[in-house]
Design a protein around this motif. Structure first.
Motif, PDB file in Angstrom:
ATOM      1  N   LYS A   1       0.814  -1.208   0.000  1.00 15.64           N
ATOM      2  CA  LYS A   1       0.000   0.000   0.000  1.00 15.64           C
ATOM      3  C   LYS A   1       0.848   1.259   0.000  1.00 15.64           C
ATOM      4  O   LYS A   1       0.508   2.255  -0.634  1.00 15.64           O
TER       5      LYS A   1
ATOM      6  N   ALA B   1      -2.801  -2.289   5.661  1.00 14.36           N
ATOM      7  CA  ALA B   1      -2.089  -3.388   4.992  1.00 14.36           C
ATOM      8  C   ALA B   1      -0.857  -3.803   5.783  1.00 14.36           C
ATOM      9  O   ALA B   1      -0.553  -5.001   5.907  1.00 14.36           O
ATOM     10  N   GLU B   2      -0.126  -2.831   6.324  1.00 14.56           N
ATOM     11  CA  GLU B   2       1.062  -3.157   7.110  1.00 14.56           C
ATOM     12  C   GLU B   2       0.676  -3.846   8.417  1.00 14.56           C
ATOM     13  O   GLU B   2       1.400  -4.717   8.911  1.00 14.56           O
TER      14      GLU B   2
ATOM     15  N   GLU C   1      -1.844  -5.895   8.814  1.00 16.81           N
ATOM     16  CA  GLU C   1      -2.142  -7.281   8.437  1.00 16.81           C
ATOM     17  C   GLU C   1      -0.864  -8.073   8.175  1.00 16.81           C
ATOM     18  O   GLU C   1      -0.724  -9.224   8.608  1.00 16.81           O
ATOM     19  N   GLN C   2       0.088  -7.438   7.494  1.00 18.66           N
ATOM     20  CA  GLN C   2       1.362  -8.108   7.221  1.00 18.66           C
ATOM     21  C   GLN C   2       2.120  -8.370   8.519  1.00 18.66           C
ATOM     22  O   GLN C   2       2.712  -9.439   8.701  1.00 18.66           O
TER      23      GLN C   2
END
Length: 841
Positions: free
Chosen positions: A337, A547-548, A550-551
């Motif tokens: 992202k 997004a980070e 989740e990662q």
């Protein structure tokens, strides 16, 4: 006959007087277009501030220029970003070319409609012809339409007859010694000096000329280092003016200069490389061996004039649409992202009303679409580079990138695919984000550039691609021959020429072992981070997006130790809505869950990270200015709104709120009061944990006083290091010395931990030092409870903790606190890396 002339400017409407410094638009606030003032209007009719001819009336009706008989030119601009309204809300009462009297009504506008549909109603009156004046004191003064506001002093002006009768004199041609030509600052120095003479003065370059008393006109010449220029003058003091201004040009107009030979080419040729090692700043960590490939950008051929305005407008519109589509493809195909957001920001630039207004305005003056777009983007990028703000200078590269993309579409120029050898080390004056995102990592081993910075979009993309990269290199690097074997060691900020074969073999082996180790760490990422003797350390993540988050969870993060909330506010022209903030924080909280901490740092902007929609005065040293909690307490509505949005996720996770740049207890107490008020308004009885970042030496030294009033500390080692050592961590010559392992920084960490533990509070480290494997045993030994690290490094940091003995780490910490340099500390820590190598082999 010589006469002294004055021109009085009247208030064009009624309202509250403001200084340009407070206008939330960098082009106006920096006086690129001209000096003047601003009025927050209470009336709805714009009137002429002086008599003259309507020299320009924008077709959208929001801006108008008047030229007085003696050459004074005034621009009136209603509202900010009002070009987007397409003329709605504006009724022009005059026509271009019409003679008007002072006080005559020019434009009627619907203030209610504009206030709802544009960024601001602030109306500007700018003296674009450059005459000096004494500004009235702003500070909220009410003015009425027709009230005298400014008195322009035209100085000792000669009569037209005398000027026509005089002979025009010329200076000798000379090469510009300025490294970047006459950009904003040297151009301003030249224009200011020229205004001290009565003579008519022009600066000439290759058949083009500019009024030497006009900053904008000088910058529009788009000069570069080595350009041949000369001056012309007509008037009684012409000879003296030519002498003074020629000397000023030769000296660089107050700027450091480079030696330019009389017959040199316009582009300076770098000196031959004399050393076997060149230094730069680490933009992306790692090291690589390879062969030099020099990248140069071809010069586009652009015609200035065009006859069919309609065709040129259509060309520019089609190119803008094509560039938007290209950028959307990059957004959709790039990984991550953060990378996609870079190209979303580029799309925003394509819609920037200031750029579009300037470009389409030039087309209406008979310029070609390519020339108009290049001029608009170049002038704004030059402004950003000349403001002395590192972040804005890096954003100028994004603007250059977008400008080049659109230009190529207008001109029908196709980018040719690069034929690269294996293990290519790219060398360039500058890489654009677009070039970086499309690099073939199967061929490219790394790159080094003269321009750029460690926080630029190019650096972000390089880290995402896993490419080691250096920026801030000496121009000598541009003289390296293609095919030269080099060793790029970004971690040490070095580019080694003629590297030792043994070192190359060691590097190759090291990279293979690192890859093996990374795979092993990834397989064990879910295991807890406990030392061999059973001490548990929490390893969490530094993130700036959902997004980070989740990662991070997928890689074994035990919570989020730093959510950089400013990602919601940057790279946009208006603030995020309450609903958008709530949705984002809640989504991230849901991913982290109720079993782990989510530490949200409040808005950390200001100075080096300006917001387009928050008026901020230019600061000579933004790192020591209005940043973080200072800015938010000065504008408490920002903090209230953010607290309200953050508190909405209180039931979804173990919520913690962290305040940046705190130096005084009063700042903590004021912020806590605002938090309590917002919680009360929302009916929340249990407050989230409240802590502060330790990134200023004052906070570390007073940690014993802060500790009773906070729930936790988190140490930001990046800023703590540069403030403690008084070294800019992005400075090309000092970056290698701005080392967070300096004993002075370590002692401040030890002081903070001791104070926190004495009051039963925990301490984390969220700065870059926590992500450095070498530093992990030292941080554990100093008593740090949590390490918040870069997302991709979570598995390796957890694995490192599991290899260590806590008691041994404590003994190590006590030893290194007595050392005298970062180099000695690193040498003491290096033997601890050996067990890792043995394990892997």
């Amino acid at each position: 006959m010589v006469t002294s002339q004055q021109v009085e400017l009247l208030a064009p409407l009624s309202g509250v007087l403001m200084a340009l410094d407070n206008v939330p638009d960098p082009v106006f606030a920096s006086r690129l277009i001209g000096d003047g003032l601003c009025i927050d209007p209470t009336s709805q009719v714009l009137c002429a501030p002086l008599a003259g001819v309507i020299s320009n009336l924008q077709h959208t009706g929001h801006a108008i220029s008047i030229t007085h008989a003696n050459g004074v030119q005034v621009l009136l601009h209603i509202g900010l970003d009002t070009v987007n309204l397409g003329g709605k809300g504006f009724t022009a009462l005059v026509e271009e070319g019409q003679q008007v009297t002072a006080g005559q009504a020019l434009i009627e506008f619907d203030a209610d409609y504009i206030a709802l549909h544009a960024r601001s109603l602030l109306t500007l009156m700018l003296v674009v012809s450059g005459e000096p004046f004494v500004a009235p004191s702003p500070g909220g003064v009410l003015v009425e339409t027709g009230q005298p506001l400014l008195r322009l002093q035209l100085g000792q002006a000669e009569t037209v007859a005398e000027v026509q009768a005089g002979d025009t004199q010329r200076s000798q041609p000379q090469r510009l010694p300025n490294p970047n030509g006459l950009h904003a600052r040297p151009a301003a120095v030249l224009a200011q000096a020229a205004k001290g003479f009565a003579a008519t003065l022009h600066l000439h370059k290759q058949g083009e000329s500019a009024n030497a008393k006009s900053l904008v006109a000088i910058m529009a010449l788009q000069t570069v280092c080595g350009d041949s220029v000369y001056l012309s003058a007509c008037g009684s003091d012409a000879e003296q003016a030519l002498k003074v201004l020629s000397e000023l040009l030769a000296e660089g107009c107050g700027e450091s200069v480079v030696a330019v030979a009389p017959e040199a080419q316009p582009v300076a040729v770098p000196e031959p490389v004399a050393s076997n090692e060149l230094r730069g700043v680490c933009a992306s960590p790692g090291s690589a061996f390879g062969h030099v490939v020099q990248l140069t950008e071809s010069v586009l051929q652009i015609s200035e004039l065009a006859t069919d305005q309609r065709h040129e407008r259509e060309q520019l519109q089609q190119a803008l649409a094509g560039a938007t589509a290209q950028l959307q493809t990059l957004c959709d195909t790039t990984q991550g992202k953060a990378q996609a957001e870079i190209f979303n920001a580029h799309q925003e630039l394509l819609e920037d009303p200031g750029l579009l207004e300037q470009a389409f305005g030039l087309i209406e003056q008979g310029k070609s679409a390519a020339f108009a777009w290049q001029s608009a983007t170049h002038q704004t990028a030059t402004l950003f580079k000349g403001l002395g703000n590192r972040l804005l200078a890096e954003r100028a590269l994004d603007l250059d990138d977008v400008g080049q993309r659109v230009l190529k579409l207008i001109l029908g120029v196709q980018d040719c695919a690069l034929e690269l050898p294996d293990l290519a080390i790219l060398i360039a004056e500058q890489l654009t984000p677009s070039q970086t995102a499309t690099l073939d990592t199967r061929k490219v081993a790394g790159f080094a550039t003269v321009g750029g910075g460690a926080s630029s979009h190019v650096a972000i993309l390089a880290r995402a691609l896993g490419l080691p990269a250096l920026c801030g290199m000496s121009p000598q690097v541009l003289a390296l021959a293609n095919g030269t074997e080099v060793l790029l060691d970004a971690d040490q900020g070095q580019l080694h020429l003629e590297p030792d074969p043994q070192r190359i073999r060691q590097l190759t082996l090291q990279r293979a072992l690192q890859h093996q180790r990374q795979q092993q760490d990834l397989q064990q990422a879910a295991q807890p981070a406990s030392t061999r003797d059973g001490v548990r350390i929490e390893v969490s993540a530094n993130i700036a997006s959902l997004a980070e988050a989740e990662q991070a969870v997928s890689l074994g993060a035990e919570g989020v130790g730093l959510l950089r909330s400013e990602f919601l506010y940057l790279e946009r022209s208006s603030p995020p809505s309450h609903a958008e903030q709530v949705a984002t924080y809640s989504a991230i909280a849901g991913v982290v869950g109720t079993g782990h901490n989510l530490v949200v740092r409040t808005l950390d902007v200001g100075g080096d990270k300006p917001l387009a929609y928050v008026p901020m005065a230019h600061e000579a040293n933004p790192f020591l200015g209005m940043r973080g909690i200072r800015l938010c307490l000065e504008r408490p509505h920002l903090l209230r709104e953010q607290f309200s949005a953050i508190l909405a996720s209180a039931d979804l996770t173990r919520l913690h709120i962290m305040l940046p740049m705190v130096t005084q207890l009063s700042e903590l107490r004021m912020a806590r009061q605002l938090l309590e008020e917002q919680a009360l308004a929302l009916g929340i009885k249990t407050l989230p944990k409240l802590g502060i970042m330790i990134e200023v030496p004052a906070a570390a030294l007073m940690a014993d006083l802060f500790a009773p009033e906070v729930d936790f500390f988190s140490i930001g080692t990046n800023d703590l290091t540069q403030y403690t050592l008084a070294m800019d961590r992005d400075h090309p010559r000092l970056a290698s010395q701005a080392d967070s392992l300096h004993p002075a920084v370590l002692r401040l960490i030890a002081t903070t931990v001791k104070a926190a533990h004495a009051h039963g509070k925990w301490v984390g480290v969220c700065g870059a030092l926590a992500s450095e494997t070498l530093a992990v045993p030292l941080l554990l030994g100093l008593g740090v409870d949590e390490l918040s690290v870069s997302v991709p490094l979570i598995p390796s940091i957890k694995a490192r903790v599991r290899e260590l003995d806590f008691v041994a780490c404590q003994a190590l910490a006590q030893r290194v606190l007595g050392l005298e340099s970062a180099g000695q500390v690193r040498a003491a820590l290096q033997p601890l890396v050996q067990p890792m190598t043995e394990l892997e082999s």
